[in-house]
Write an enzyme that holds these catalytic residues in place. Structure first.
Site, PDB file in Angstrom:
ATOM      1  N   ARG A   1       0.800  -1.182  -0.026  1.00 33.03           N
ATOM      2  CA  ARG A   1      -0.016  -0.217  -0.013  1.00 33.03           C
ATOM      3  C   ARG A   1       0.791   1.167   0.160  1.00 33.03           C
ATOM      4  NH1 ARG A   1      -2.542  -4.073  -0.421  1.00 33.03           N
ATOM      5  NH2 ARG A   1      -4.373  -4.569   0.611  1.00 33.03           N
TER       6      ARG A   1
ATOM      7  N   GLU B   1      -3.875   4.907   6.600  1.00 31.54           N
ATOM      8  CA  GLU B   1      -3.866   4.577   5.243  1.00 31.54           C
ATOM      9  C   GLU B   1      -4.436   5.750   4.272  1.00 31.54           C
ATOM     10  OE1 GLU B   1      -4.527   0.627   3.455  1.00 31.54           O
ATOM     11  OE2 GLU B   1      -5.883   1.512   2.315  1.00 31.54           O
TER      12      GLU B   1
ATOM     13  N   SER C   1     -10.394   1.274   4.477  1.00 33.37           N
ATOM     14  CA  SER C   1      -9.519   0.658   5.693  1.00 33.37           C
ATOM     15  C   SER C   1      -8.868   2.432   6.042  1.00 33.37           C
ATOM     16  CB  SER C   1      -8.232  -0.109   5.232  1.00 33.37           C
ATOM     17  OG  SER C   1      -8.945  -1.317   4.692  1.00 33.37           O
TER      18      SER C   1
HETATM   19  P1  FAD Z   1      -8.215  10.077  -3.954  1.00 32.01           P
HETATM   20  O1  FAD Z   1      -8.676   9.538  -2.806  1.00 32.01           O
HETATM   21  O2  FAD Z   1      -9.000  11.123  -5.156  1.00 32.01           O
HETATM   22  O3  FAD Z   1      -6.811  10.522  -3.883  1.00 32.01           O
HETATM   23  C1  FAD Z   1      -5.965   9.700  -3.157  1.00 32.01           C
HETATM   24  C2  FAD Z   1      -4.547  10.104  -3.151  1.00 32.01           C
HETATM   25  O4  FAD Z   1      -3.778  10.081  -4.250  1.00 32.01           O
HETATM   26  C3  FAD Z   1      -4.628  11.676  -2.758  1.00 32.01           C
HETATM   27  O5  FAD Z   1      -3.257  12.154  -2.110  1.00 32.01           O
HETATM   28  C4  FAD Z   1      -4.530  12.135  -4.153  1.00 32.01           C
HETATM   29  O6  FAD Z   1      -3.693  13.651  -3.942  1.00 32.01           O
HETATM   30  C5  FAD Z   1      -3.561  11.298  -4.728  1.00 32.01           C
HETATM   31  N1  FAD Z   1      -4.272  11.363  -6.406  1.00 32.01           N
HETATM   32  C6  FAD Z   1      -5.314  10.855  -6.895  1.00 32.01           C
HETATM   33  N2  FAD Z   1      -5.046  10.798  -8.305  1.00 32.01           N
HETATM   34  C7  FAD Z   1      -4.234  11.334  -8.642  1.00 32.01           C
HETATM   35  C8  FAD Z   1      -3.457  11.389  -9.797  1.00 32.01           C
HETATM   36  N3  FAD Z   1      -3.978  11.253 -11.006  1.00 32.01           N
HETATM   37  N4  FAD Z   1      -2.093  11.973 -10.010  1.00 32.01           N
HETATM   38  C9  FAD Z   1      -1.424  12.347  -8.846  1.00 32.01           C
HETATM   39  N5  FAD Z   1      -1.940  12.030  -7.443  1.00 32.01           N
HETATM   40  C10 FAD Z   1      -3.281  11.618  -7.352  1.00 32.01           C
HETATM   41  N6  FAD Z   1      -7.913   0.485  -1.473  1.00 32.01           N
HETATM   42  C11 FAD Z   1      -7.174  -0.555  -1.720  1.00 32.01           C
HETATM   43  O7  FAD Z   1      -5.795  -0.399  -1.965  1.00 32.01           O
HETATM   44  N7  FAD Z   1      -7.828  -1.905  -1.781  1.00 32.01           N
HETATM   45  C12 FAD Z   1      -9.048  -1.974  -1.575  1.00 32.01           C
HETATM   46  O8  FAD Z   1      -9.465  -3.000  -1.585  1.00 32.01           O
HETATM   47  C13 FAD Z   1      -9.770  -0.816  -1.314  1.00 32.01           C
HETATM   48  N8  FAD Z   1     -10.992  -0.800  -0.860  1.00 32.01           N
HETATM   49  C14 FAD Z   1     -11.796   0.108  -0.581  1.00 32.01           C
HETATM   50  C15 FAD Z   1     -13.114   0.108  -0.270  1.00 32.01           C
HETATM   51  C16 FAD Z   1     -14.016   1.259  -0.119  1.00 32.01           C
HETATM   52  C17 FAD Z   1     -15.248   1.014   0.260  1.00 32.01           C
HETATM   53  C18 FAD Z   1     -13.274   2.669  -0.103  1.00 32.01           C
HETATM   54  C19 FAD Z   1     -14.253   3.701   0.018  1.00 32.01           C
HETATM   55  C20 FAD Z   1     -11.985   2.828  -0.303  1.00 32.01           C
HETATM   56  C21 FAD Z   1     -11.140   1.531  -0.648  1.00 32.01           C
HETATM   57  N9  FAD Z   1      -9.781   1.622  -0.847  1.00 32.01           N
HETATM   58  C22 FAD Z   1      -9.181   0.361  -1.206  1.00 32.01           C
HETATM   59  C23 FAD Z   1      -9.082   3.178  -1.054  1.00 32.01           C
HETATM   60  C24 FAD Z   1      -9.380   3.645  -2.281  1.00 32.01           C
HETATM   61  O9  FAD Z   1     -10.195   3.430  -3.086  1.00 32.01           O
HETATM   62  C25 FAD Z   1      -7.932   3.574  -3.144  1.00 32.01           C
HETATM   63  O10 FAD Z   1      -6.947   3.930  -2.565  1.00 32.01           O
HETATM   64  C26 FAD Z   1      -8.045   4.408  -4.387  1.00 32.01           C
HETATM   65  O11 FAD Z   1      -6.960   4.067  -5.320  1.00 32.01           O
HETATM   66  C27 FAD Z   1      -8.066   5.867  -4.429  1.00 32.01           C
HETATM   67  O12 FAD Z   1      -8.553   6.398  -5.571  1.00 32.01           O
HETATM   68  P2  FAD Z   1      -9.175   7.977  -5.753  1.00 32.01           P
HETATM   69  O13 FAD Z   1      -9.214   8.091  -7.236  1.00 32.01           O
HETATM   70  O14 FAD Z   1     -10.355   8.063  -5.028  1.00 32.01           O
HETATM   71  O15 FAD Z   1      -8.225   8.754  -5.047  1.00 32.01           O
HETATM   72  P1  NAP Z   2     -10.287 -10.023   5.490  1.00 34.77           P
HETATM   73  O1  NAP Z   2     -10.391 -11.125   4.214  1.00 34.77           O
HETATM   74  O2  NAP Z   2     -11.238 -10.210   6.769  1.00 34.77           O
HETATM   75  O3  NAP Z   2      -8.815 -10.266   6.024  1.00 34.77           O
HETATM   76  C1  NAP Z   2      -8.402  -9.364   7.169  1.00 34.77           C
HETATM   77  C2  NAP Z   2      -7.010  -8.909   6.997  1.00 34.77           C
HETATM   78  O4  NAP Z   2      -6.300  -9.970   6.865  1.00 34.77           O
HETATM   79  C3  NAP Z   2      -6.727  -8.213   5.407  1.00 34.77           C
HETATM   80  O5  NAP Z   2      -6.305  -6.829   5.922  1.00 34.77           O
HETATM   81  C4  NAP Z   2      -5.526  -9.081   4.932  1.00 34.77           C
HETATM   82  O6  NAP Z   2      -4.510  -8.437   4.693  1.00 34.77           O
HETATM   83  C5  NAP Z   2      -5.246 -10.325   5.851  1.00 34.77           C
HETATM   84  N1  NAP Z   2      -5.371 -11.375   5.279  1.00 34.77           N
HETATM   85  C6  NAP Z   2      -6.476 -12.133   4.898  1.00 34.77           C
HETATM   86  N2  NAP Z   2      -6.134 -13.303   4.506  1.00 34.77           N
HETATM   87  C7  NAP Z   2      -4.939 -13.251   3.911  1.00 34.77           C
HETATM   88  C8  NAP Z   2      -3.945 -14.141   3.519  1.00 34.77           C
HETATM   89  N3  NAP Z   2      -4.376 -15.358   3.090  1.00 34.77           N
HETATM   90  N4  NAP Z   2      -2.731 -13.994   3.139  1.00 34.77           N
HETATM   91  C9  NAP Z   2      -2.529 -12.711   3.901  1.00 34.77           C
HETATM   92  N5  NAP Z   2      -3.012 -11.636   4.348  1.00 34.77           N
HETATM   93  C10 NAP Z   2      -4.354 -12.040   4.537  1.00 34.77           C
HETATM   94  O7  NAP Z   2     -10.184  -8.580   4.979  1.00 34.77           O
HETATM   95  P2  NAP Z   2     -11.441  -7.671   4.184  1.00 34.77           P
HETATM   96  O8  NAP Z   2     -11.441  -6.455   4.985  1.00 34.77           O
HETATM   97  O9  NAP Z   2     -12.698  -8.311   3.967  1.00 34.77           O
HETATM   98  O10 NAP Z   2     -10.852  -7.164   2.984  1.00 34.77           O
HETATM   99  C11 NAP Z   2     -10.423  -8.086   1.921  1.00 34.77           C
HETATM  100  C12 NAP Z   2      -9.303  -7.723   0.967  1.00 34.77           C
HETATM  101  O11 NAP Z   2      -9.632  -6.252   0.386  1.00 34.77           O
HETATM  102  C13 NAP Z   2      -8.078  -7.287   1.694  1.00 34.77           C
HETATM  103  O12 NAP Z   2      -7.028  -7.618   0.832  1.00 34.77           O
HETATM  104  C14 NAP Z   2      -8.203  -5.802   2.098  1.00 34.77           C
HETATM  105  O13 NAP Z   2      -6.561  -5.284   1.919  1.00 34.77           O
HETATM  106  C15 NAP Z   2      -8.985  -5.340   0.868  1.00 34.77           C
HETATM  107  N6  NAP Z   2      -9.467  -3.986   1.229  1.00 34.77           N
HETATM  108  C16 NAP Z   2      -8.689  -2.755   1.362  1.00 34.77           C
HETATM  109  C17 NAP Z   2      -9.317  -1.914   1.763  1.00 34.77           C
HETATM  110  C18 NAP Z   2      -8.667  -0.363   1.667  1.00 34.77           C
HETATM  111  O14 NAP Z   2      -9.194   0.676   1.840  1.00 34.77           O
HETATM  112  N7  NAP Z   2      -7.528  -0.517   1.429  1.00 34.77           N
HETATM  113  C19 NAP Z   2     -10.754  -1.751   2.089  1.00 34.77           C
HETATM  114  C20 NAP Z   2     -11.624  -2.761   1.890  1.00 34.77           C
HETATM  115  C21 NAP Z   2     -10.980  -3.813   1.644  1.00 34.77           C
HETATM  116  P3  NAP Z   2      -4.517  -7.340   3.294  1.00 34.77           P
HETATM  117  O15 NAP Z   2      -5.306  -6.170   3.493  1.00 34.77           O
HETATM  118  O16 NAP Z   2      -2.780  -7.145   3.333  1.00 34.77           O
HETATM  119  O17 NAP Z   2      -4.751  -8.201   2.072  1.00 34.77           O
END
Ligand code: FAD
Ligand code: NAP
Length: 341
Positions: free
Chosen positions: A165, A337, A240
């Site tokens: 991340r 994050e 998250s």
């Molecule tokens: P923004 O929120 O608009 O921006 C995020 C950052 O990136 C800011 O600092 C902004 O300045 C910068 N930025 C945006 N666009 C650009 C650009 N074109 N050039 C330079 N900088 C830029 N993330 C995960 O990794 N995995 C997940 O599974 C995941 N699940 C999510 C679930 C939900 C319900 C929500 C609400 C969020 C989740 N996220 C997850 C977080 C988010 O969706 C991601 O980080 C996504 O990539 C953000 O995209 P955005 O366009 O909304 O960025």
């Molecule tokens: P989950 O399946 O309940 O698991 C909880 C946590 O355990 C996750 O954060 C995941 O890490 C870790 N995990 C589970 N199984 C794993 C495996 N086999 N090996 C290594 N790590 C493991 O998680 P969840 O909340 O439902 O989310 C599912 C996936 O979507 C995850 O990968 C999570 O990162 C992603 N997600 C991200 C965001 C965001 O905003 N970043 C929001 C929602 C969901 P990891 O997070 O490293 O995968």
């Protein structure tokens, strides 16, 4: 370029924070972007790039110019290889639309990343990841414009220094580039499925699928995500709120003596283990907590939510209290994050 002043950002952030941009412009192509950057340079205004606003928490009105990246377009740029295709997507393409487009073309690699909100251009910023797959696994290169001088640069996969991340754009190059286009290498024909993570395999079985396709994996991921994550259109959130911490194996072993049920996975660094932040927060009793409109989601404690009119200050105050109690109970310091503006 249409320049708006004191523009509400409420529709542009999934937390639903009611903050304003001093100046706001939607840029739909490279020339509009360059024009906006030049304007800000001349007026000495700070610049903030916004995609879908799904990874930001707005805590106050934003000074300077907010640029909403809306550069669209998806194309196949190289289909000459037998087993892979290079595609390009404009930074303003909705990430999930790109995933759905790839699946319609039967191109593999993005299926586990289905239903992640936001734009293609933001995907490299934190190397988006879910269910064992990260953007870096399919990422070829990106194009970005330097905010300082408007020059166009190309960054390879190695240049982006992707981590868990994390990327160079969250560190040395924070706020220095506006990403305009990303290039991905997707598989054609023999796809490699990643179904061993979380509930994917059991969901596929429940769906009655034995020989899964990439489209089936996407459907399973969409099903799981929809059942446990709040839909930002209904409850404000940015996914998250905290990163999963990584701690030394020795510390994990010591914690296991006190908390034998502690959950852990291999860390990204040798000698370290990843502990799910959601589990730690849950153990401290925060899951389902609500004060006013700020809360900790009841189906996933890692997600902080705005039930209506919470302010950024209320969400950050809740986050601080959570960090303090996790530190007190486990000695682990959580870090956000989400990008706090
Ligand atoms: P923004 O929120 O608009 O921006 C995020 C950052 O990136 C800011 O600092 C902004 O300045 C910068 N930025 C945006 N666009 C650009 C650009 N074109 N050039 C330079 N900088 C830029 N993330 C995960 O990794 N995995 C997940 O599974 C995941 N699940 C999510 C679930 C939900 C319900 C929500 C609400 C969020 C989740 N996220 C997850 C977080 C988010 O969706 C991601 O980080 C996504 O990539 C953000 O995209 P955005 O366009 O909304 O960025
Ligand atoms: P989950 O399946 O309940 O698991 C909880 C946590 O355990 C996750 O954060 C995941 O890490 C870790 N995990 C589970 N199984 C794993 C495996 N086999 N090996 C290594 N790590 C493991 O998680 P969840 O909340 O439902 O989310 C599912 C996936 O979507 C995850 O990968 C999570 O990162 C992603 N997600 C991200 C965001 C965001 O905003 N970043 C929001 C929602 C969901 P990891 O997070 O490293 O995968």
């Amino acid at each position: 370029m249409e320049l708006l002043s004191h523009h509400s950002l409420r529709p542009y952030n999934t937390f639903g924070m009611d903050c304003r941009a001093e100046f706001f412009a939607r840029v739909a192509d490279l020339s509009a972007l360059l024009e906006a950057l030049q304007w800000a340079r001349q007026k000495q205004q700070p610049i903030h790039i916004l995609g879908g606003g799904s990874n930001v928490l707005l805590t106050a009105d934003v000074p300077g110019l907010v640029l909403h990246n809306a550069i669209k377009g998806i194309e196949v740029v190289d289909a000459t290889a037998e087993d892979a295709v290079i595609i390009a997507a404009g930074a303003g393409v909705t990430w999930h639309d790109l995933v759905m487009w790839s699946l319609q073309q039967d191109l593999g690699g993005l299926e586990n990343l289905s239903l992640i909100p936001g734009t293609a251009g933001a995907a490299p910023i934190q190397n988006i990841g879910a269910y064992g797959v990260e953007l870096k696994d399919v990422f070829e290169k990106l194009e970005a414009v330097s905010i300082e001088d408007g020059q166009l640069h190309t960054f390879s996969n190695a240049d982006c220094r992707f981590g868990y991340r994390d990327s160079i754009f969250k560190n040395e190059y924070k706020n220095r580039y506006c990403i305009t286009k990303i290039y991905l290498k997707l598989s054609k024909g023999a796809h490699q499925l990643h179904t061993g993570y979380g509930a994917i395999q059991e969901t596929l079985e429940a769906m009655g699928i034995r020989q899964a396709t990439i489209q089936d994996v996407s459907k399973a991921v969409i099903y799981i995500r929809s059942s446990k994550l709040p839909n930002p259109a209904e409850i404000g959130n940015a996914g998250s709120f905290f990163k999963n911490p990584e701690i030394e194996i020795d510390r994990l072993e010591a914690l296991k003596e006190q908390y034998p049920h502690i959950i852990s996975f291999a860390g990204t660094t040798p000698g370290y283990a990843k502990v799910p932040a959601g589990w730690l927060i849950d153990q401290c009793g925060w899951r389902g907590y609500r004060q006013g409109d700020a809360g900790c989601y009841d189906k996933q404690a890692l997600v902080l939510v705005n039930y209506g009119h919470a302010t950024g200050a209320e969400i950050t105050s809740l986050a601080r209290n959570i960090v303090a109690s996790v530190k007190e109970k486990f000695g682990i310091v959580l870090s956000p994050e989400v990008n706090i503006w």
